[in-house]
Design a protein around this motif. Structure first.
Motif, mmCIF file in Angstrom:
data_model
loop_
_atom_site.group_PDB
_atom_site.id
_atom_site.type_symbol
_atom_site.label_atom_id
_atom_site.label_comp_id
_atom_site.label_asym_id
_atom_site.label_seq_id
_atom_site.Cartn_x
_atom_site.Cartn_y
_atom_site.Cartn_z
ATOM 1 N N LEU A 1 0.711 -1.286 -0.007
ATOM 2 C CA LEU A 1 0.001 0.008 -0.195
ATOM 3 C C LEU A 1 0.787 1.095 0.125
ATOM 4 O O LEU A 1 1.529 1.545 1.112
ATOM 5 N N LEU B 1 1.397 4.918 0.197
ATOM 6 C CA LEU B 1 0.757 5.948 0.853
ATOM 7 C C LEU B 1 1.250 7.227 0.638
ATOM 8 O O LEU B 1 2.221 7.519 0.804
ATOM 9 N N LYS C 1 -0.902 -1.269 -4.596
ATOM 10 C CA LYS C 1 -2.114 -0.195 -4.546
ATOM 11 C C LYS C 1 -1.807 1.190 -4.098
ATOM 12 O O LYS C 1 -1.157 1.353 -2.878
ATOM 13 N N VAL D 1 -2.446 4.508 -2.492
ATOM 14 C CA VAL D 1 -3.442 5.218 -1.511
ATOM 15 C C VAL D 1 -3.171 6.709 -1.409
ATOM 16 O O VAL D 1 -2.181 6.901 -0.906
ATOM 17 N N CYS E 1 -3.458 10.042 0.155
ATOM 18 C CA CYS E 1 -3.890 10.646 1.561
ATOM 19 C C CYS E 1 -3.554 12.245 1.383
ATOM 20 O O CYS E 1 -2.605 12.679 1.343
ATOM 21 N N SER F 1 -11.943 6.311 3.587
ATOM 22 C CA SER F 1 -11.427 5.499 2.212
ATOM 23 C C SER F 1 -10.108 5.130 2.664
ATOM 24 O O SER F 1 -9.743 4.043 2.518
ATOM 25 N N VAL F 2 -9.380 6.012 3.189
ATOM 26 C CA VAL F 2 -7.775 5.716 3.677
ATOM 27 C C VAL F 2 -7.823 4.744 4.586
ATOM 28 O O VAL F 2 -7.053 3.544 4.656
ATOM 29 N N GLU G 1 -8.557 1.146 3.308
ATOM 30 C CA GLU G 1 -7.446 0.525 2.850
ATOM 31 C C GLU G 1 -6.287 0.225 3.649
ATOM 32 O O GLU G 1 -5.839 -1.031 3.330
#
Length: 248
Positions: A30, A32, A53, A55, A57, A66-67, A70
């Motif tokens: 993930l 971020l 993926k 993400v 932020c 939503s964050v 994930e």
């Protein structure tokens, strides 16, 4: 392992994503960041880009639903978000403190509460050589910056100590980070000279990342890893991975 890489678009973050995608122990990455994280170039053989993926932020002090969705169920996070020394003076002190300290403290608390309960959540805070945790030992050069980073280290480690069995934390303190994608061979020699003069040490970003991923996957050797520790662990891990790929 479901791994969060915070600050995934920087030099270290990009290398973390690159190597994580080829690590069989890491099943999901993930990334971020404030903007989209692309798949890095020059992936190693066996890398699986589908594990990535991105993400996005917008607020690192108050994650959106939503964050949080994930990040839910993540096993570990490597936190690289902070100001580099040359940019520290461009920010008001309160904003600099948010970026270098508060974002990380919020992250370890929030992600620990979103993690699976069957095993401790692992959190790595990227700091640097020369930081100072004792305010009475304020360095003469970049004192405010180095104390701020040291305060962040203290808070991250304290949270883990206050929540045994729930979270494990490690502070990594690399010196000058050499990246062949960003720095020329000449710049590498300059880094080496600077490392010798100031005593901060030098590490190749590829070895640094290999060492950090080794610790995240297999467990922390100790709660604070120096540049020498990271170089040692990283070189051993890089060698082991190269040997495994040669046998495939």
């Amino acid at each position: 392992m479901k791994l969060v890489i915070a600050g995934s678009t920087g030099v270290v973050g990009t290398e973390l994503v690159r190597q994580a995608l080829s690590n069989p122990a890491i099943t999901a990455v993930l990334a971020l960041a404030r903007r989209e994280t692309p798949v890095p170039s020059r992936l190693s053989p066996g890398a699986d880009a589908s594990k990535l993926k991105s993400v996005i932020c917008d607020d690192f002090e108050n994650y959106s639903d939503s964050v949080k969705k994930e990040l839910s169920g993540a096993d570990a996070c490597i936190w690289t978000i902070a100001l580099i020394p040359s940019k520290y003076g461009s920010f008001p002190p309160d904003q600099a403190a948010k970026i270098c300290r508060d974002y990380a403290v919020y992250a370890i608390e929030a992600m620990t509460n979103l993690a699976e309960r069957s095993k401790p959540f692992r959190f790595v805070y990227f700091s640097g050589s020369g930081t100072e945790r004792d305010p009475s030992k304020k360095p003469l050069l970049m004192g405010d910056y180095l104390l701020l980073r040291g305060e962040a280290e203290t808070k991250v480690l304290a949270y883990a100590q206050q929540n045994p069995g729930k979270v494990e934390a490690c502070v990594v303190k690399p010196g000058y980070i050499y990246s062949p994608d960003k720095h020329s061979a000449l710049m590498g020699r300059v880094f080496g000279l600077g490392a010798a003069v100031f005593g901060f040490g030098e590490v190749d970003v590829r070895d640094l990342v290999a060492g950090v991923l080794d610790q995240v996957v297999d467990g922390f050797e100790k709660d604070t890893l120096s540049n020498a520790d990271l170089d040692r662990i990283g070189k051993a891990s890089s060698k082991k991975l190269a040997e495994l790929r040669a046998k495939q």
